[in-house]
Structures are given as C-alpha cells and as structure tokens.
Scaffold this active site. Structure first.
Site, short mmCIF file in Angstrom:
data_model
loop_
_atom_site.label_atom_id
_atom_site.label_comp_id
_atom_site.label_asym_id
_atom_site.label_seq_id
_atom_site.Cartn_x
_atom_site.Cartn_y
_atom_site.Cartn_z
N HIS A 1 0.80 -1.16 0.01
CA HIS A 1 0.13 -0.01 -0.06
C HIS A 1 0.95 1.24 -0.03
O HIS A 1 0.70 2.18 -0.87
CB HIS A 1 -1.05 -0.06 1.07
N GLU A 2 1.77 1.34 0.84
CA GLU A 2 2.63 2.59 1.19
C GLU A 2 3.54 2.71 -0.23
O GLU A 2 3.94 3.52 -0.66
CB GLU A 2 3.32 2.48 2.25
N GLU B 1 -4.64 7.91 -2.74
CA GLU B 1 -5.03 6.72 -2.29
C GLU B 1 -5.33 5.80 -3.31
O GLU B 1 -5.46 4.52 -3.27
CB GLU B 1 -6.26 6.92 -1.27
#
Length: 506
Positions: free
Chosen positions: A270-271, A300
C-alpha cells in the site's frame, strides 16, 4: 496579455523556499514517528511549529498574493492545463485559502498536533483513551476554528472547508448519496459472503511469520513492483504512512506483526503505491503545483490499486507463491496456491481499518466520516466519542472493540489534525477500481505480466495517465481523461463481485 515571466519566476522561487521549510518540518516529523527519543517531544513540537510558521508566512504575504492576482489576470491566452497556468491558478487558490489563517493559529496547531501524536501513541500503547482526551479536544477546537475561518463567506460548512484541503471541491452533499449507495451494496455483498458455502482458511495468515523474514520479503516486493530504493527507503512505525522529504527522497513506513502476515505485507505494498506516485511526479517542479499530487483521493487510488487490484490478484500470487513458501517455510509448508490466494481475499468484519478486507474496508471509512463531521460541528463531544465509535461498529459491522486500542485509538489521523481526510480513502478505492479497469482495457494481457513478476507496463501507464500531470488537472478530470467516465461505485462493485463470487461459491 502575456504572462510576466520575471514575476512568475519570483513567485515560484518563493514557493520553492516554502517547500524547503515544509519538507524540513516533514523530515523532523518523520524522525519523530520513527526513532526520536520520547523525552525530545516538547522541543520537537517547537521546531516543527517554527518551520511551518515560516512556510505559512511565505505563502500568505500580501505582496505575493497581489503578484499572483496580477499573473492570474494575464492567463487569457495560456493553456489552462499547462505548467504555467496550473502554477498560477493553483498557487492563487492556495493563497486565498492560506491567507485566511493567521500565523499564530498555524503555529498553535502545529504544536498541538505534534504533541497530540505523542499523546496518542502513548495512549494507544497503554489502551487508555483518557490519556489522549485532552490533546484531542484541543486539536478539535483548533481545527474547528480553521474550518470556520476557511468557510466564512462561502456556502461550505467548517467540515467541508477542512475536507477541501485534501479533496478540492468535494462536498458532503455530493459524497453522502454516493457513500450511502456504496454502503448498501457492500452490506448486501458481505451478507451473502458471510452465509456462503465456501470459506477460506484464514488461520494460516496468523501463524508464525518471523518479523526479520517479513522485513526482507516486504522490501523485495516493494522493489519488484517499482518502488525506487535509490530515491526512497522503507522503515517501521506505529501507523504506516508515506512522506516525501525532497525531490529524490520518498519515505514509506509500515509495521509488522509476527502472527498476522497481511498487516506488514499489504501495508508495505500500500505504502509503496503511495511512494511510486510521489516518485512519478516531476522533480523539476518540486514544491510547485505541476510537481505536486492533485488530491488525497487520487493518492489513495494509487496505493489501493497496488495493494488490492494487483496484490490480491491470482496472477500476482501465481508469481509470488514460490517465494512466499521459501520465505516462510514453517507457516506455508502444506499450504497450496489456491488456499493462500483465497485466504488473502477473505471477507470478515474486523476491528482494525488498515487490516480490513476489500469488502468491509469502506464501512470503516464511512463510520469515521460520520463521526468526524459530528466532532467538528460540535454535535458529538470528545467524551462521547468512544461510545459513539463502539455503537457505529455494532451497527455497521456487527462487532464491537474490546478496548480503546482496537477501537477509537487505532488511527493516528485525528491526533495529527487530519479532519476531512478519511473520505478520501473511499474515493481512492472507487478511483483505483476504475483506473485498473481502464488499464486492462488498454492492455488486455496485463495480468499475464503479473504472473511473471513484471509490473513496468502498469507503472508506466499510471505515470502517463496520473503521476506526471501533478495538479494540472483536477482529480475528477484525471479520472475522466484516463477512463472516459465520471467516477462511480460501479467499477469497484463489479471488481469485487467478479472476484469474490466464484471464490466463495456464490
């Protein structure tokens, strides 16, 4: 009329200087979240406040605002999406917003949020909301003041004015029906899955996964999908995040649990998605709109796309399965590819947002969206917050936290003053599914790449459609340009239905 390039360069140089202060404050906050001695907190708050105040002063000067207004009047013949037009338009918009906030308010908020994050961290570790209560109340009071100042003379509420910082142009009136429709469709899907004849072996994800092995494995995967470690690094913290400290310096942070593999692995993926967006922005415009992300919803979308559409796909796990078994032989020795793939796509209501599955994740966001509106409006007091949180979880997910650490204290956002941030997560999920569908339409054999551990084509597609444009287009315009459609929930629901229906035997 032609843009006065001398004046233009002067305002750009001023914002480059502001970026130096801002990125220096970000570096100090990165250090505070990763390794700063606990006793250094008070002075660190003063350091950050000083730097953010200096940046704010540069961004709100009267002569600077007049120069931007003059430049804006000279834009008649310029391409509205060109770098010069974007810089003038967006800097003027930022000035109009920032100049409403006095520097002493910015300084007090900076101090309150640095101290607030320290108080939150300690309260979470000790599972005592009361230890955070006072800091949170102070932050809410300051953020309400900010929101009211920003909303003055407009039709926006204080909360909407705060949300505009993260998702420009968003309104509660526009988001509420979209979110309500999504909530109903997700709830129906989750109910069907809960009663499904087939269920995954989720317990295999909570076996022993040595943290040192997780660190090595996560770094290898972040590098494989395209995160550039020559221009970034991966570290650990209590709450994962991504921050950019300079044009060649992107930091991503995750956390690991020995008995929960998805936390560290998908947190890193995700990061890394956030990081690759930052690394895809144009370095020569760092600190200026063409080199800045357009909105947190779009940001996002990049993290969730790599985490979910890529990282939970069958082709991805066909490639990764042998490496996962090699890295964690004791945990995965007798586990088949199909079992592992099914497990990482489990659907089950859970307490922790960052560990939630794809289907239930947005319900966590919608709970926070409602609660933070009530906190800013004053309809919900800080003392009432823990109970309201628990009631919402019972109502929306059918579960209640057993303590504050897995309940109201689980997120860092409010301690950092990030009110209005949470809805961008759901907007990002919607955009991720829509962008991915468009990428597959453009490259029908794309998932074959994943099965071979090749991700360059997808990253290049995202760079061309999203990253390199910075703020030259709005988030809505980027989505429309890249996909041909306005943002909607249809692509996310189609994606979830097409994957989860056969998995659960529906």
């Amino acid at each position: 009329m032609t843009v006065d390039l001398t004046t233009f360069e002067t305002v750009c140089q001023r914002m480059r200087q502001a970026a130096l202060y801002t990125s220096s404050a970000d570096a100090l906050e990165w250090d505070e979240r990763t390794g700063m001695p606990a006793a250094a907190g008070e002075y660190r708050a003063d350091q950050v406040a000083e730097l953010r105040s200096a940046a704010h002063a540069l961004k709100t000067g009267a002569a600077y605002g007049e120069a931007l207004a003059t430049l804006k009047d000279q834009l008649d013949d310029e391409d509205p999406h060109g770098d010069i037009s974007t810089t003038i338009r967006e800097l003027h918009r930022d000035w109009c917003r920032d100049s409403r906030l006095p520097v002493d308010l910015v300084a007090r908020l900076s101090v309150a949020t640095v101290r607030g994050q320290q108080a939150w961290d300690a309260a979470r570790k000790n599972d005592r909301f009361g230890d955070f209560r006072g800091a949170l109340e102070q932050i809410i009071t300051l953020k309400r003041d900010v929101g009211q100042r920003l909303a003055e003379g407009t039709s926006s509420s204080a909360y909407e004015a705060l949300m505009d910082e993260y998702e420009p142009g968003a309104s509660v009136a526009a988001l509420t029906p979209v979110f309500a429709d999504l909530k109903q469709r997700l709830t129906d899907l989750i109910t069907r899955i809960t009663d499904a004849p087939r269920q995954p072996r989720v317990e295999l994800l909570s076996r022993e996964y040595p943290i040192d092995a997780q660190r090595r494995f996560s770094a290898q995967i972040a590098h494989a999908v395209g995160f550039d470690f020559d221009r970034g690094r991966l570290d650990e913290t209590s709450h994962p995040f991504c921050t950019t400290l300079g044009p060649q310096d992107c930091r991503i942070l995750t956390r690991y649990e020995a008995n929960w593999f998805p936390g560290g692995f998908f947190g890193t993926l995700h990061e890394a998605g956030h990081g690759m967006y930052e690394q895809g922005l144009r370095d020569d415009w760092f600190g200026l709109p063409p080199g800045s992300y357009v909105s947190l919803g779009i940001h996002e979308s990049q993290s969730r796309l790599w985490e979910n559409q890529v990282g939970r796909s069958l082709p991805f796990w066909k490639w990764l399965y042998p490496s996962a078994k090699s890295a964690f032989p004791d945990a995965l020795d007798e586990v088949s590819l199909d079992e592992l793939y099914f497990a990482v796509n489990h659907v089950r209501p859970s307490m922790i947002r960052v560990e939630a599955d794809e289907a239930t994740y947005n319900l966590h966001i919608l709970i926070r969206f409602e609660l933070e509106q009530a906190l800013i409006s004053g309809d919900l007091s800080v003392d009432e917050l823990p109970m309201a949180w628990n009631e919402q979880y019972q109502r929306c997910l059918g579960i209640q936290p057993s303590n504050d650490a897995e309940g109201v204290l689980q997120d860092v956002h409010w301690s950092a003053g990030l009110f209005g941030y949470f809805p961008t997560y759901t907007l990002g999920n919607l955009a991720a599914a829509q962008l991915y569908a468009a990428a597959v339409t453009d490259m029908p054999d794309l998932e074959h790449d994943f099965s071979r551990g090749e991700f360059e084509r997808l990253l290049h597609w995202l760079c061309e459609r999203v990253h390199r444009h910075g703020r030259c287009y709005s988030g809505a315009e980027l989505i429309k340009n890249a996909t041909g459609d306005e943002l909607s929930a249809d692509h996310l629901m189609d994606y979830l239905e097409s994957k989860l229906t056969p998995l659960f035997g529906l």
